[in-house]
Design a protein around this motif. Structure first.
Motif, PDB file in Angstrom:
ATOM      1  N   ALA A   1       1.014  -1.074  -0.048  1.00 48.84           N
ATOM      2  CA  ALA A   1       0.144  -0.019   0.107  1.00 48.84           C
ATOM      3  C   ALA A   1       0.793   1.169  -0.198  1.00 48.84           C
ATOM      4  O   ALA A   1       2.127   1.150   0.633  1.00 48.84           O
ATOM      5  CB  ALA A   1      -1.279  -0.015   1.096  1.00 48.84           C
ATOM      6  N   PRO A   2       0.337   2.413  -0.434  1.00 42.71           N
ATOM      7  CA  PRO A   2       0.966   3.649  -0.482  1.00 42.71           C
ATOM      8  C   PRO A   2       1.369   4.147   0.892  1.00 42.71           C
ATOM      9  O   PRO A   2       0.574   3.627   1.768  1.00 42.71           O
ATOM     10  CB  PRO A   2       0.132   4.507  -1.382  1.00 42.71           C
ATOM     11  N   ALA A   3       2.424   4.912   1.316  1.00 45.03           N
ATOM     12  CA  ALA A   3       2.777   5.299   2.682  1.00 45.03           C
ATOM     13  C   ALA A   3       1.746   5.759   3.456  1.00 45.03           C
ATOM     14  O   ALA A   3       1.751   5.135   4.531  1.00 45.03           O
ATOM     15  CB  ALA A   3       3.834   6.219   2.468  1.00 45.03           C
ATOM     16  N   ALA A   4       0.890   6.657   2.935  1.00 46.52           N
ATOM     17  CA  ALA A   4       0.033   7.478   3.863  1.00 46.52           C
ATOM     18  C   ALA A   4      -1.256   6.305   4.121  1.00 46.52           C
ATOM     19  O   ALA A   4      -1.491   6.173   5.515  1.00 46.52           O
ATOM     20  CB  ALA A   4      -0.941   8.570   3.079  1.00 46.52           C
ATOM     21  N   GLU A   5      -1.564   5.625   3.294  1.00 49.99           N
ATOM     22  CA  GLU A   5      -2.516   4.652   3.450  1.00 49.99           C
ATOM     23  C   GLU A   5      -2.214   3.329   4.370  1.00 49.99           C
ATOM     24  O   GLU A   5      -2.733   2.990   5.199  1.00 49.99           O
ATOM     25  CB  GLU A   5      -2.997   4.059   2.213  1.00 49.99           C
TER      26      GLU A   5
ATOM     27  N   LEU B   1      -3.546   1.545   7.668  1.00 51.95           N
ATOM     28  CA  LEU B   1      -3.900   0.521   7.757  1.00 51.95           C
ATOM     29  C   LEU B   1      -3.226  -0.184   9.052  1.00 51.95           C
ATOM     30  O   LEU B   1      -3.684  -1.057   9.789  1.00 51.95           O
ATOM     31  CB  LEU B   1      -3.433  -0.353   6.406  1.00 51.95           C
ATOM     32  N   LEU B   2      -1.923   0.121   9.234  1.00 55.23           N
ATOM     33  CA  LEU B   2      -1.175  -0.274  10.396  1.00 55.23           C
ATOM     34  C   LEU B   2      -1.849   0.188  11.782  1.00 55.23           C
ATOM     35  O   LEU B   2      -1.920  -0.756  12.650  1.00 55.23           O
ATOM     36  CB  LEU B   2       0.330   0.094  10.378  1.00 55.23           C
ATOM     37  N   ALA B   3      -2.605   1.204  11.796  1.00 55.00           N
ATOM     38  CA  ALA B   3      -3.279   1.613  12.813  1.00 55.00           C
ATOM     39  C   ALA B   3      -4.342   0.857  13.162  1.00 55.00           C
ATOM     40  O   ALA B   3      -4.658   0.260  14.288  1.00 55.00           O
ATOM     41  CB  ALA B   3      -3.530   3.222  12.701  1.00 55.00           C
TER      42      ALA B   3
ATOM     43  N   ALA C   1     -10.598  -1.104   2.941  1.00 55.58           N
ATOM     44  CA  ALA C   1     -10.940  -0.671   1.770  1.00 55.58           C
ATOM     45  C   ALA C   1     -11.107   0.802   1.654  1.00 55.58           C
ATOM     46  O   ALA C   1     -10.949   1.487   0.747  1.00 55.58           O
ATOM     47  CB  ALA C   1     -12.179  -1.642   1.157  1.00 55.58           C
ATOM     48  N   ARG C   2     -12.268   1.353   2.575  1.00 51.31           N
ATOM     49  CA  ARG C   2     -12.173   2.746   2.991  1.00 51.31           C
ATOM     50  C   ARG C   2     -10.975   3.536   3.122  1.00 51.31           C
ATOM     51  O   ARG C   2     -11.203   4.911   2.761  1.00 51.31           O
ATOM     52  CB  ARG C   2     -13.032   2.840   4.261  1.00 51.31           C
ATOM     53  N   ILE C   3      -9.910   2.865   3.438  1.00 50.17           N
ATOM     54  CA  ILE C   3      -8.694   3.666   3.691  1.00 50.17           C
ATOM     55  C   ILE C   3      -8.162   3.815   2.400  1.00 50.17           C
ATOM     56  O   ILE C   3      -7.471   4.858   2.064  1.00 50.17           O
ATOM     57  CB  ILE C   3      -7.738   3.025   4.572  1.00 50.17           C
ATOM     58  N   MET C   4      -8.164   2.684   1.418  1.00 49.58           N
ATOM     59  CA  MET C   4      -7.666   2.873   0.157  1.00 49.58           C
ATOM     60  C   MET C   4      -8.555   3.474  -0.778  1.00 49.58           C
ATOM     61  O   MET C   4      -7.678   4.241  -1.878  1.00 49.58           O
ATOM     62  CB  MET C   4      -7.578   1.370  -0.346  1.00 49.58           C
ATOM     63  N   ALA C   5      -9.795   3.631  -0.634  1.00 49.30           N
ATOM     64  CA  ALA C   5     -10.536   4.568  -1.626  1.00 49.30           C
ATOM     65  C   ALA C   5     -11.936   4.761  -0.944  1.00 49.30           C
ATOM     66  O   ALA C   5     -12.125   4.177  -0.018  1.00 49.30           O
ATOM     67  CB  ALA C   5     -10.660   3.694  -3.094  1.00 49.30           C
ATOM     68  N   PRO C   6     -12.551   5.795  -1.592  1.00 48.83           N
ATOM     69  CA  PRO C   6     -13.948   6.053  -1.166  1.00 48.83           C
ATOM     70  C   PRO C   6     -14.785   4.764  -1.139  1.00 48.83           C
ATOM     71  O   PRO C   6     -14.671   3.649  -1.883  1.00 48.83           O
ATOM     72  CB  PRO C   6     -14.572   7.038  -2.186  1.00 48.83           C
ATOM     73  N   PRO C   7     -15.709   4.492   0.049  1.00 47.98           N
ATOM     74  CA  PRO C   7     -16.436   3.358  -0.049  1.00 47.98           C
ATOM     75  C   PRO C   7     -17.559   3.383  -1.076  1.00 47.98           C
ATOM     76  O   PRO C   7     -17.922   4.030  -1.681  1.00 47.98           O
ATOM     77  CB  PRO C   7     -17.231   3.835   1.269  1.00 47.98           C
ATOM     78  N   SER C   8     -17.955   1.939  -1.224  1.00 50.07           N
ATOM     79  CA  SER C   8     -18.850   1.815  -2.448  1.00 50.07           C
ATOM     80  C   SER C   8     -19.591   0.412  -2.017  1.00 50.07           C
ATOM     81  O   SER C   8     -19.180  -0.256  -1.168  1.00 50.07           O
ATOM     82  CB  SER C   8     -18.212   1.497  -3.729  1.00 50.07           C
TER      83      SER C   8
ATOM     84  N   ARG D   1      -7.817  -2.780  -4.277  1.00 44.76           N
ATOM     85  CA  ARG D   1      -7.609  -4.355  -4.357  1.00 44.76           C
ATOM     86  C   ARG D   1      -6.365  -4.696  -3.363  1.00 44.76           C
ATOM     87  O   ARG D   1      -6.448  -5.581  -2.682  1.00 44.76           O
ATOM     88  CB  ARG D   1      -7.318  -4.918  -5.719  1.00 44.76           C
ATOM     89  N   PRO D   2      -5.579  -3.865  -2.868  1.00 41.15           N
ATOM     90  CA  PRO D   2      -4.479  -4.285  -1.956  1.00 41.15           C
ATOM     91  C   PRO D   2      -5.314  -4.607  -0.764  1.00 41.15           C
ATOM     92  O   PRO D   2      -4.314  -5.390  -0.058  1.00 41.15           O
ATOM     93  CB  PRO D   2      -3.557  -2.859  -2.032  1.00 41.15           C
ATOM     94  N   ALA D   3      -6.180  -3.787  -0.438  1.00 42.68           N
ATOM     95  CA  ALA D   3      -6.720  -4.144   1.116  1.00 42.68           C
ATOM     96  C   ALA D   3      -7.142  -5.622   1.115  1.00 42.68           C
ATOM     97  O   ALA D   3      -7.250  -6.318   2.151  1.00 42.68           O
ATOM     98  CB  ALA D   3      -8.022  -3.287   1.250  1.00 42.68           C
TER      99      ALA D   3
END
Length: 287
Positions: free
Chosen positions: A32-36, A40-42, A143-150, A238-240
């Motif tokens: 995953a990208p750094a900010a995400e 995720l780790l949190a 998934a919500r961390i990676m992109a807006p929810p759907s 998808r990385p989530a």
């Protein structure tokens, strides 16, 4: 990000906590990208804190008190002490920065109260409800961390969590049985004539194998559905769901003939990383 950054050791603390207690999810964050990844780790560190409470207390009451602290945190009743807890500080930051809902986090805590007692899981429906509020919720929040929810992402998260959770119930049987704790649904045990005391005694019976075969079949159905739904969500999400590749590998291992369900299987961090890396480059997760 608009939030003031907490001390660097809070970030390192969460990373090390997940690395030490939930290496598969830790390894998945590497893609995953750094900010995400930090968020995720949190999230995963919070889950580790909740899951391991049952191993840190000898009676339910101290565990209930620990869970209540987190419930109060999500209700806004914990103030100064929250910033002194590195996991809470990082999780609150993730909630603010990624607009995460607190209700599923609070519900996750509530569901894990079941872990503090030796009450058996009554039915398959009850198990699915427990896993939906825990394992599926983690997938959905990730998934919500990676992109807006759907709606598609929520549907995928539910099946992903049920598949992963059921597999975890099967693989954790040796540990749970030794503690006289049963996540195998009583309903399923009864339907195959499997006695709880035989499970607690570590008896590998044909009846127990029938129970585990049914549960593995349920997990496989959810996994198949989840993998088919990957194409319906954006590539950024998808990385989530990379841990699904580990669930698939676990299911394959669990189906091996002659496997002793009470034998603790060795884990390989290198194999985990290899499985996740291969999945990250596959068409399922990139197209």
């Amino acid at each position: 990000m608009s939030s003031a950054a907490p001390p660097p050791d809070s970030v390192a603390f969460c990373a090390e906590l997940v690395r030490g207690h939930d290496f598969p999810r830790y390894a998945a964050t590497l893609f995953a990208p750094a900010a995400e990844r930090r968020a995720l780790l949190a999230l995963y560190a919070f889950n580790v804190e909740i899951v391991r409470v049952r191993d840190q207390v000898s009676q339910p009451l101290p565990g209930e008190i620990r869970f209540q602290w987190w419930t109060d945190l999500f209700s806004g009743l914990v103030h100064g002490s929250a910033e002194g807890n590195p996991v809470a500080a990082e999780l609150l930051r993730a909630i603010r920065d990624f607009d995460l809902p607190v209700e599923p986090l609070s519900l996750l805590v509530d569901e894990h109260q079941f872990d503090l007692y030796n009450d058996p899981m009554p039915t398959l429906t009850a198990l699915e409800g427990y896993l939906a509020a825990t394992s599926s919720a983690l997938f959905d929040l990730a998934a919500r961390i990676m992109a807006p929810p759907s709606e598609a992402g929520e549907h995928l998260a539910r099946h992903a969590g049920l598949a992963q959770g059921i597999v975890q119930v099967i693989t954790s049987l040796p540990r749970d049985a030794s503690h006289r704790q049963l996540f195998l649904p009583q309903q399923v045990l009864a339907s195959h004539g499997c006695e709880m005391e035989d499970v607690f005694a570590g008896k590998d019976t044909p009846n127990l194998r029938a129970v585990l075969e049914q549960l593995a079949g349920e997990a496989q159905q959810h996994l198949t559905t989840a993998m088919s739904l990957l194409a319906d969500v954006p590539a950024a999400v998808r990385p989530a769901f990379l841990p699904l590749s580990l669930t698939r590998a676990d299911l394959k291992r669990l189906s091996q003939p002659g496997r002793n369900p009470f034998a603790v299987q060795p884990t390989s961090r290198l194999r985990t990383l290899w499985t996740l890396w291969r999945a990250s480059r596959s068409r399922e997760f990139t197209k």
